[in-house]
Design a protein around this motif. Structure first.
Motif, mmCIF file in Angstrom:
data_model
loop_
_atom_site.group_PDB
_atom_site.id
_atom_site.type_symbol
_atom_site.label_atom_id
_atom_site.label_comp_id
_atom_site.label_asym_id
_atom_site.label_seq_id
_atom_site.Cartn_x
_atom_site.Cartn_y
_atom_site.Cartn_z
ATOM 1 N N PHE A 23 0.688 -1.110 -0.043
ATOM 2 C CA PHE A 23 -0.131 -0.061 -0.084
ATOM 3 C C PHE A 23 0.828 1.228 -0.012
ATOM 4 C CE2 PHE A 23 0.401 -1.827 4.160
ATOM 5 C CZ PHE A 23 0.936 -0.741 5.115
ATOM 6 N N GLY A 24 2.329 1.000 0.135
ATOM 7 C CA GLY A 24 2.931 2.389 0.137
ATOM 8 C C GLY A 24 4.014 2.231 1.065
ATOM 9 N N ASP B 201 5.587 2.795 4.453
ATOM 10 C CA ASP B 201 4.775 2.636 5.760
ATOM 11 C C ASP B 201 5.881 3.145 6.666
ATOM 12 O OD1 ASP B 201 2.950 2.489 7.526
ATOM 13 O OD2 ASP B 201 3.002 0.268 7.627
ATOM 14 N N ASN C 198 1.325 8.024 8.823
ATOM 15 C CA ASN C 198 1.882 8.209 7.726
ATOM 16 C C ASN C 198 1.567 9.366 7.070
ATOM 17 O OD1 ASN C 198 3.441 5.852 7.050
ATOM 18 N ND2 ASN C 198 1.436 4.673 6.896
ATOM 19 N N ILE D 76 0.271 11.210 3.807
ATOM 20 C CA ILE D 76 -0.341 10.914 2.384
ATOM 21 C C ILE D 76 -0.519 12.207 1.852
ATOM 22 C CG2 ILE D 76 -1.470 9.277 3.800
ATOM 23 C CD1 ILE D 76 -4.126 10.964 4.145
ATOM 24 N N LYS E 93 -3.457 6.714 0.173
ATOM 25 C CA LYS E 93 -2.512 5.919 0.703
ATOM 26 C C LYS E 93 -1.381 6.722 0.998
ATOM 27 C CE LYS E 93 -2.084 3.248 -3.239
ATOM 28 N NZ LYS E 93 -1.800 2.273 -4.277
ATOM 29 N N TYR F 267 4.660 7.111 -1.831
ATOM 30 C CA TYR F 267 4.980 5.860 -2.247
ATOM 31 C C TYR F 267 6.288 5.428 -1.929
ATOM 32 C CZ TYR F 267 6.559 1.946 -5.273
ATOM 33 O OH TYR F 267 6.919 0.751 -5.588
#
Length: 264
Positions: free
Chosen positions: A166-167, A169, A185, A187, A203, A206
Motif C-alpha cells: 500500500f506504500g 509505511d 503516515n 499522505i 495511501k 510511495y
C-alpha cells in the motif's frame, strides 16, 4: 559526488587529510575498525563530519523529539517504530547492501536513539524471508521484528519489511509516564470520502524521495550552517557509529536466535 558504502571510510580519511569538511551518507562502513579509523582521521584533522540520517530532520519526528525533551509525556517507557518499504530493492543491490539491518533498519536504530535520548543495551531479532526467496538466497532477510532494551529502562520494537503493497509505511508511537505520541503516515491529501459502501482515504506516499524530500534539504542546510557558523554537526560521527554497532548486534541475534547485549 556519490559513492558506494565500501568507499565511504577511505574517502572520509582522504577528505579529512585534505582539510575538507565532510557529509557522509549512512552507513560510514560495515567495519567498526574502518569506522573508527575514519573518525580518528576527522578528529586529527579538526574538520567537521555530518552523517546523513535525514529522518532526524523530518517535520514529524523533530516534533516528537521536542515533545519528549520538553517532558510532555514524562519518562519514555515504550517506543515502537514501523518502517516498511513499498517493494524490495533489486537483488544485485541486496547482495552488496550490507543486509537489512545495516541498510534499512539502520535508520530506525538511529531514530530510537534520537527519540529516546538513550542508548540501546540489548537487541533481540526475530526475522525471516517472507517477501522474496532470492533475498534469502543472497544471505539476507526481508522481514524482521526487533526487540530493544535501553539504558534508561525503556523498551522498544522495530517492525521492518521490504514490502508493504500500500506504500511507504513510516509510523512511530511513543508511550510515556504522562501520555503518548503517535506519528501516522504522510499522505498526499487529507481528503476522506465516506459513502454508504466505504470510507476511502489516500495511501501513504510511495517511497523515501516523496516522503522525506524536505528532510534531505533540511539536513544539507544544517551542514552548511554548521560550517558557516563553526558549530558542531547535529549528527556526529559517533551517531554514525552507534547504529552500526546495533545493526551488527541485530545480525548476531538473527544468526544465533539469542539476545545480544551492547555497552550503553
Amino acid at each position: 559526488m556519490c559513492s558506494s558504502t565500501n568507499t565511504h571510510s577511505q574517502m572520509i580519511i582522504e577528505a579529512a587529510q585534505a582539510g575538507k569538511h565532510i557529509f557522509c551518507e549512512k552507513p560510514i562502513d560495515f567495519s567498526i575498525d574502518r569506522i573508527q579509523a575514519a573518525l580518528d582521521a576527522v578528529e586529527k584533522a579538526g574538520v567537521k563530519l555530518q552523517i546523513g540520517f535525514n529522518r532526524r530532520f523530518d517535520h514529524n519526528f523533530k516534533r516528537v523529539r521536542e515533545l519528549i525533551q520538553n517532558g510532555e509525556i514524562g519518562d519514555v517507557q515504550i517506543v515502537n517504530v514501523i518502517s516498511r518499504d513499498p517493494a524490495p530493492p533489486p537483488i544485485e543491490y541486496v547482495k552488496v547492501s550490507g543486509g537489512l539491518f545495516l541498510d534499512m533498519t539502520i535508520h530506525d536504530f538511529d531514530m530510537v536513539r534520537y527519540l529516546t535520548g538513550s542508548e540501546v543495551t540489548e537487541v533481540y531479532t526475530n526475522a525471516g524471508v517472507l517477501v522474496d526467496e532470492r533475498i534469502g538466497e543472497a544471505g539476507d532477510v526481508d522481514t524482521a521484528l526487533i526487540s530493544l532494551k535501553f539504558q534508561n529502562g525503556a523498551i522498544g520494537t522495530i517492525d521492518n519489511c521490504r514490502q508493504a503493497v500500500f506504500g511507504y509505511d513510516q509510523r512511530v508511537e511513543v508511550l510515556g509516564s504522562k501520555g503518548g505520541i503517535t506519528v501516522t503516515n504522510d499522505i498526499p491529501t487529507n481528503v476522506v470520502l465516506s459513502t454508504d459502501s466505504a470510507v476511502i482515504a489516500g495511501k501513504p506516499k510511495y517511497f523515501f524521495l516523496e516522503r522525506y524530500l524536505e528532510s534531505y534539504e533540511a539536513e544539507m542546510k544544517e551542514f552548511f550552517r554548521c560550517i558557516l557558523n563553526d558549530t558542531e554537526p547535529v549528527v556526529s560521527g559517533i551517531d554514525g557509529l552507534k547504529p552500526v554497532l546495533i545493526g551488527l548486534a541485530a545480525q548476531e541475534s538473527c544468526r544465533t536466535g539469542k539476545p545480544v547485549k551492547l555497552e550503553g
